[in-house]
Design a protein around this motif. Structure first.
Motif, PDB file in Angstrom:
ATOM      1  N   ILE A 305       0.836  -1.195   0.000  1.00 21.29           N
ATOM      2  CA  ILE A 305       0.000   0.000   0.000  1.00 21.29           C
ATOM      3  C   ILE A 305       0.873   1.247   0.000  1.00 21.29           C
ATOM      4  CG2 ILE A 305      -0.173   0.013   2.533  1.00 21.29           C
ATOM      5  CD1 ILE A 305      -3.002   1.194   2.192  1.00 21.29           C
ATOM      6  N   GLY A 306       0.402   2.268  -0.690  1.00 20.63           N
ATOM      7  CA  GLY A 306       1.080   3.560  -0.711  1.00 20.63           C
ATOM      8  C   GLY A 306       0.069   4.685  -0.619  1.00 20.63           C
ATOM      9  N   PHE A 307       0.421   5.749   0.102  1.00 19.85           N
ATOM     10  CA  PHE A 307      -0.453   6.916   0.208  1.00 19.85           C
ATOM     11  C   PHE A 307       0.397   8.118   0.601  1.00 19.85           C
ATOM     12  CE2 PHE A 307      -1.321   4.066   3.929  1.00 19.85           C
ATOM     13  CZ  PHE A 307      -0.478   4.687   4.843  1.00 19.85           C
ATOM     14  N   GLY A 308      -0.235   9.282   0.771  1.00 24.26           N
ATOM     15  CA  GLY A 308       0.475  10.508   1.079  1.00 24.26           C
ATOM     16  C   GLY A 308       0.826  10.631   2.557  1.00 24.26           C
ATOM     17  N   PRO A 309       1.764  11.518   2.901  1.00 24.85           N
ATOM     18  CA  PRO A 309       2.149  11.718   4.304  1.00 24.85           C
ATOM     19  C   PRO A 309       0.993  12.145   5.195  1.00 24.85           C
ATOM     20  CG  PRO A 309       3.770  12.721   2.838  1.00 24.85           C
ATOM     21  CD  PRO A 309       2.619  12.301   1.984  1.00 24.85           C
ATOM     22  N   SER A 310       0.027  12.894   4.634  1.00 19.51           N
ATOM     23  CA  SER A 310      -1.103  13.341   5.464  1.00 19.51           C
ATOM     24  C   SER A 310      -1.964  12.153   5.887  1.00 19.51           C
ATOM     25  CB  SER A 310      -1.955  14.358   4.700  1.00 19.51           C
ATOM     26  OG  SER A 310      -2.483  13.780   3.509  1.00 19.51           O
ATOM     27  N   VAL A 311      -2.112  11.159   5.040  1.00 19.87           N
ATOM     28  CA  VAL A 311      -2.870   9.961   5.413  1.00 19.87           C
ATOM     29  C   VAL A 311      -2.128   9.196   6.502  1.00 19.87           C
ATOM     30  CG1 VAL A 311      -3.810   7.776   4.566  1.00 19.87           C
ATOM     31  CG2 VAL A 311      -3.900   9.818   3.120  1.00 19.87           C
ATOM     32  N   TRP A 312      -0.812   9.123   6.373  1.00 19.40           N
ATOM     33  CA  TRP A 312       0.002   8.467   7.410  1.00 19.40           C
ATOM     34  C   TRP A 312      -0.212   9.159   8.763  1.00 19.40           C
ATOM     35  CZ3 TRP A 312       3.803  10.324  10.612  1.00 19.40           C
ATOM     36  CH2 TRP A 312       4.584   9.370  11.287  1.00 19.40           C
ATOM     37  N   ALA A 313      -0.233  10.501   8.738  1.00 19.73           N
ATOM     38  CA  ALA A 313      -0.427  11.256   9.979  1.00 19.73           C
ATOM     39  C   ALA A 313      -1.808  10.992  10.573  1.00 19.73           C
ATOM     40  CB  ALA A 313      -0.236  12.746   9.712  1.00 19.73           C
ATOM     41  N   ASP A 314      -2.841  10.915   9.726  1.00 22.28           N
ATOM     42  CA  ASP A 314      -4.204  10.650  10.224  1.00 22.28           C
ATOM     43  C   ASP A 314      -4.297   9.261  10.860  1.00 22.28           C
ATOM     44  OD1 ASP A 314      -5.072  13.110   9.409  1.00 22.28           O
ATOM     45  OD2 ASP A 314      -5.853  12.406   7.477  1.00 22.28           O
ATOM     46  N   LEU A 315      -3.693   8.266  10.213  1.00 25.87           N
ATOM     47  CA  LEU A 315      -3.728   6.905  10.770  1.00 25.87           C
ATOM     48  C   LEU A 315      -2.974   6.824  12.097  1.00 25.87           C
ATOM     49  CD1 LEU A 315      -3.125   4.796   7.535  1.00 25.87           C
ATOM     50  CD2 LEU A 315      -5.185   4.756   8.946  1.00 25.87           C
ATOM     51  N   ASP A 316      -1.875   7.566  12.183  1.00 30.00           N
ATOM     52  CA  ASP A 316      -1.066   7.515  13.404  1.00 30.00           C
ATOM     53  C   ASP A 316      -1.692   8.323  14.534  1.00 30.00           C
ATOM     54  OD1 ASP A 316       1.419   6.639  14.664  1.00 30.00           O
ATOM     55  OD2 ASP A 316       1.981   8.761  14.667  1.00 30.00           O
ATOM     56  N   ASP A 317      -2.677   9.160  14.212  1.00 29.85           N
ATOM     57  CA  ASP A 317      -3.302  10.020  15.224  1.00 29.85           C
ATOM     58  C   ASP A 317      -4.562   9.401  15.813  1.00 29.85           C
ATOM     59  OD1 ASP A 317      -3.242  12.503  16.651  1.00 29.85           O
ATOM     60  OD2 ASP A 317      -4.945  13.181  15.437  1.00 29.85           O
ATOM     61  N   GLN A 318      -4.997   8.270  15.270  1.00 31.18           N
ATOM     62  CA  GLN A 318      -6.227   7.629  15.751  1.00 31.18           C
ATOM     63  C   GLN A 318      -5.876   6.428  16.632  1.00 31.18           C
ATOM     64  OE1 GLN A 318      -9.468   7.262  12.676  1.00 31.18           O
ATOM     65  NE2 GLN A 318      -7.744   7.713  11.303  1.00 31.18           N
ATOM     66  N   PHE A 319      -6.271   6.499  17.892  1.00 26.69           N
ATOM     67  CA  PHE A 319      -5.974   5.431  18.846  1.00 26.69           C
ATOM     68  C   PHE A 319      -7.203   4.551  19.055  1.00 26.69           C
ATOM     69  CE2 PHE A 319      -2.804   8.595  19.756  1.00 26.69           C
ATOM     70  CZ  PHE A 319      -1.681   7.856  20.077  1.00 26.69           C
ATOM     71  N   VAL A 320      -6.949   3.255  19.169  1.00 27.07           N
ATOM     72  CA  VAL A 320      -8.025   2.335  19.502  1.00 27.07           C
ATOM     73  C   VAL A 320      -8.469   2.630  20.934  1.00 27.07           C
ATOM     74  CG1 VAL A 320      -8.670  -0.085  19.771  1.00 27.07           C
ATOM     75  CG2 VAL A 320      -7.089   0.609  17.947  1.00 27.07           C
ATOM     76  N   THR A 321      -9.747   2.709  21.144  1.00 25.54           N
ATOM     77  CA  THR A 321     -10.282   3.115  22.450  1.00 25.54           C
ATOM     78  C   THR A 321      -9.702   2.268  23.587  1.00 25.54           C
ATOM     79  OG1 THR A 321     -12.359   3.733  21.381  1.00 25.54           O
ATOM     80  CG2 THR A 321     -12.393   3.478  23.773  1.00 25.54           C
ATOM     81  N   GLY A 322      -9.180   2.963  24.589  1.00 29.66           N
ATOM     82  CA  GLY A 322      -8.660   2.306  25.776  1.00 29.66           C
ATOM     83  C   GLY A 322      -7.284   1.689  25.606  1.00 29.66           C
TER      84      GLY A 322
END
Length: 410
Positions: A305-322
């Motif tokens: 998979i490949g995508f832009g740096p902004s998508v990487w930042a969004d994925l890294d900013d979302q934590f699984v609850t708890g």
């Protein structure tokens, strides 16, 4: 004289004496004792010879490094032996240069082109004991060129295959229909009827030409010397690589560009899903499952998979609850690290290689055609270089790619 050379000469003398003594049929005690002593010395010298070679090799390496990084003082010493008389005779009579003059002329010609015999300015200004009003001169030293920054090829990381084509067009027949399996409904009944084996041709044609243009000023030609050639090679290769990478994904198929996989998703039969929301592992996982259900991949690790740096930042900013686990952590644990590219921005491209077939092909015809133009900038002493590359993009099977668009935070 080097120790290794001295030992070699001594070994030669020992071999000669041993040959004379061994030729005697009845040597006396003195001669036998001499042969034993010479044999012992020969074996000892072999050990000394190997040690001398190791030591001298280190010295040669150090000396080589000093020669490669000749200082300005050493160059001044070399130019101090330049004879202007030889330069005049070479122009007048065609006499060959020799000594320090020949070495200086060779160095200058390697650094830049000259129609006549180059004469360093230092050879014309022979001054002794002179200083300037502000103190001792401090000349500037130009270090090797620092290259521009270019991203690595994302297309290569996603499995795109580059093919070099000599001439003409290249096509691949891709099977679209074939054998059908089925059970006989009754005893003695027929199984599922036959189906025609059909193919669709995927081709690469030399219809798209990419050009990289560079203007080299006289200052650049004189400032960096022989290092300029390697810098130009790297710069041309990098800028061409970046544009080819862009064409693989966002090429429009118009205005001379090849048709990339994102812009040409409908043409290539690639499934494109509009997410229009922040990226999540669930959305990516659904496409991975579609790959496996379509027999294009057998495991999540087979999908890239490949995508832009902004998508990487969004994925890294979302934590699984708890937990302290992010959506990016979940994706990397199943698929490995993604390829990041500004070309993709908020679009994700998923690829897989099925049956040893690459998801897409980049065809390049021949080599880079480098055209030299010394005339356009002749008034300023500059030079223009143009590198031409003919290339095209195609997709063998659209089922080996998936596209997610609109992966952006609201």
């Amino acid at each position: 004289m080097l120790d290794s050379v001295k030992i070699q000469r001594r070994q030669s003398e020992i071999r000669q004496k041993l040959a004379e003594l061994s030729g005697k049929e009845t040597p006396d005690e003195t001669e036998l004792r001499s042969m034993n002593d010479l044999d012992a010395e020969y074996r000892s010298n072999e050990t000394r010879y190997r040690a001398a070679l190791i030591a001298e090799d280190s010295e040669r390496r150090e000396a080589g490094e000093e020669l490669e990084t000749r200082s300005g003082r050493e160059w001044s010493d070399l130019v101090s032996g330049y004879e202007l008389r030889q330069a005049v005779l070479a122009l007048d009579e065609g006499r060959a240069l020799d000594g320090r003059t020949a070495e200086v002329v060779q160095e200058l010609r390697n650094a830049g082109g000259y129609r006549g015999v180059p004469v360093p300015l230092m050879a014309l200004e022979q001054r002794a004991g002179e200083t300037v009003s502000t103190g001792t001169p401090d000349p500037m030293t130009t270090r090797p060129i620092i290259d521009r920054l270019f991203p690595a090829s994302v297309a290569a990381r996603l499995g795109f295959q580059t093919i070099n084509i000599d001439h003409g067009s290249t096509e691949w027949p891709v099977a679209t229909a074939g054998a059908v399996a089925g059970w006989a409904a009754t005893e003695g009944g027929n199984v599922a009827g036959p189906s025609a084996f059909a193919t669709a041709e995927k081709s690469l044609a030399p219809n798209n030409t990419l050009g990289a243009h560079m203007r080299i000023t006289r200052k650049a030609l004189k400032q960096t010397g022989s290092g300029l050639e390697q810098a130009i090679r790297r710069d041309l290769a990098s800028v061409i690589g970046v544009e080819l990478d862009k064409a693989c994904f966002s090429g429009t198929g118009a205005d001379g560009e090849p048709l990339g996989v994102v812009a040409g998703a409908a043409t290539y039969g690639i499934t494109s899903t509009a997410i229009d929301a922040v990226a999540t592992w669930a959305a990516i996982r659904a496409e991975v499952v579609a790959f496996m259900e379509g027999n294009a991949a057998s495991a999540p690790t087979d999908v890239k998979i490949g995508f832009g740096p902004s998508v990487w930042a969004d994925l890294d900013d979302q934590f699984v609850t708890g937990t302290a686990v992010t959506e990016l952590d979940r994706m990397v644990a199943k698929m490995g690290n993604p390829a990041l590219s500004n070309t993709l921005d908020t679009t994700a491209v998923l690829t897989t290689s099925a049956g040893g077939i690459a998801p897409a092909f980049l065809g390049i015809w021949g080599a880079v055609d480098l055209i030299r133009d010394p005339y356009s900038d002749a008034q300023s002493g500059g030079l223009r270089l143009t590198g031409l590359v003919t290339a095209d993009v195609t997709v063998a099977r659209g089922s080996q790619l998936r596209i997610l668009t609109g992966l952006a935070a609201a």
